[in-house]
Design a protein around this motif. Structure first.
Motif, PDB file in Angstrom:
ATOM      1  N   THR A   1       0.953   3.995  -2.919  1.00  0.00           N
ATOM      2  CA  THR A   1       0.588   5.367  -2.544  1.00  0.00           C
ATOM      3  C   THR A   1       1.736   6.320  -2.824  1.00  0.00           C
ATOM      4  O   THR A   1       1.529   7.429  -3.329  1.00  0.00           O
ATOM      5  N   SER A   2       2.952   5.891  -2.514  1.00  0.00           N
ATOM      6  CA  SER A   2       4.116   6.735  -2.767  1.00  0.00           C
ATOM      7  C   SER A   2       4.236   7.065  -4.249  1.00  0.00           C
ATOM      8  O   SER A   2       4.458   8.223  -4.618  1.00  0.00           O
TER       9      SER A   2
ATOM     10  N   GLU B   1       5.846  11.090  -0.222  1.00  0.00           N
ATOM     11  CA  GLU B   1       5.639  12.143   0.771  1.00  0.00           C
ATOM     12  C   GLU B   1       6.649  13.269   0.581  1.00  0.00           C
ATOM     13  O   GLU B   1       6.287  14.441   0.687  1.00  0.00           O
TER      14      GLU B   1
ATOM     15  N   PHE C   1       0.690  10.464   4.624  1.00  0.00           N
ATOM     16  CA  PHE C   1       0.008   9.763   3.543  1.00  0.00           C
ATOM     17  C   PHE C   1       0.312   8.272   3.595  1.00  0.00           C
ATOM     18  O   PHE C   1      -0.467   7.456   3.144  1.00  0.00           O
ATOM     19  N   THR C   2       1.490   7.921   4.096  1.00  0.00           N
ATOM     20  CA  THR C   2       1.949   6.539   4.166  1.00  0.00           C
ATOM     21  C   THR C   2       2.412   6.240   5.586  1.00  0.00           C
ATOM     22  O   THR C   2       2.615   7.161   6.391  1.00  0.00           O
TER      23      THR C   2
ATOM     24  N   GLU D   1       0.835  -1.209   0.000  1.00  0.00           N
ATOM     25  CA  GLU D   1       0.000   0.000   0.000  1.00  0.00           C
ATOM     26  C   GLU D   1       0.869   1.258   0.000  1.00  0.00           C
ATOM     27  O   GLU D   1       0.618   2.196  -0.763  1.00  0.00           O
ATOM     28  N   ASP D   2       1.891   1.277   0.842  1.00  0.00           N
ATOM     29  CA  ASP D   2       2.784   2.437   0.881  1.00  0.00           C
ATOM     30  C   ASP D   2       3.517   2.614  -0.444  1.00  0.00           C
ATOM     31  O   ASP D   2       3.685   3.740  -0.920  1.00  0.00           O
TER      32      ASP D   2
ATOM     33  N   MET E   1       1.805   6.932  -6.462  1.00  0.00           N
ATOM     34  CA  MET E   1       0.652   7.754  -6.827  1.00  0.00           C
ATOM     35  C   MET E   1       0.925   9.221  -6.501  1.00  0.00           C
ATOM     36  O   MET E   1       0.668  10.111  -7.328  1.00  0.00           O
ATOM     37  N   LEU E   2       1.462   9.484  -5.321  1.00  0.00           N
ATOM     38  CA  LEU E   2       1.772  10.856  -4.914  1.00  0.00           C
ATOM     39  C   LEU E   2       2.854  11.461  -5.802  1.00  0.00           C
ATOM     40  O   LEU E   2       2.751  12.626  -6.213  1.00  0.00           O
TER      41      LEU E   2
ATOM     42  N   LEU F   1      -6.584  13.150   0.762  1.00  0.00           N
ATOM     43  CA  LEU F   1      -5.822  11.899   0.851  1.00  0.00           C
ATOM     44  C   LEU F   1      -4.976  11.795   2.116  1.00  0.00           C
ATOM     45  O   LEU F   1      -4.605  10.697   2.532  1.00  0.00           O
TER      46      LEU F   1
END
Length: 180
Positions: free
Chosen positions: A52-53, A112, A104-105, A48-49, A55-56, A98
């Motif tokens: 997400t990383s 981030e 975020f993570t 997930e991190d 994606m950011l 988000l």
């Protein structure tokens, strides 16, 4: 430092940014960020991190690409003001939505740091930007307080800052490097 015309021929794609790390030469900002993120162990400790990383990181690329059209336009000040009146608030609100508390993570990631760098750039131009985004404000301050980031922000003498911008008043500036 050699001049750009001399340097251009030696770059992978004839444009900036480039990064040299020993025998490794990389171009393209996202490739450079990924390389630094991997070297620093900041790609995320969970799937997930990791997702997400990335994606950011890609969202920052999209936001900055849109912003750059205004910043490097014919009427920079008016165009930037227009960006922050129209597209900017939506982009920042999406990040606010988000953000989970002050992050975020689950651990500090490349994504981030990408968000921090973008916010830092924007705050140099609009110091009150995070006034209506409490989670991003807390997030930004958490990253800025990281010892190596804080040290970098205090020692900004080698970073080119556009004329008329005072980063010393806030202690901010462009993106910190890989040493976080």
């Amino acid at each position: 430092m050699e001049s750009w015309p001399e340097m251009k021929a030696s770059t992978p794609f004839g444009k900036l940014p480039i990064m040299q790390d020993g025998d490794v030469t990389l171009a393209q900002s996202v490739a450079i960020a990924a390389y630094i993120g991997r070297r620093a162990g900041m790609l995320g400790s969970t799937d997930e991190d990791f997702g997400t990383s990335w994606m950011l990181t890609m969202q920052v690329e999209d936001i900055f690409t849109e912003f750059a059209k205004h910043y490097y336009g014919a009427n920079k000040d008016a165009d930037c003001a227009k960006y922050f009146e129209e597209a900017g608030p939506n982009a920042v609100q999406q990040l606010e939505n988000l953000c989970r508390g002050d992050r975020f993570t689950s651990s500090l990631t490349m994504g981030e740091l990408s968000i921090f760098c973008l916010l830092n750039l924007f705050l140099d131009m609009y110091p009150d930007l995070l006034e209506h985004y409490p989670k991003l404000n807390v997030f930004y301050n958490r990253i800025a307080a990281q010892p190596k980031v804080a040290k970098f922000l205090e020692n900004m003498d080698f970073v080119h800052i556009p004329a008329g911008r005072s980063v010393r008043s806030r202690g901010g500036g462009p993106c910190p490097g890989a040493e976080v």
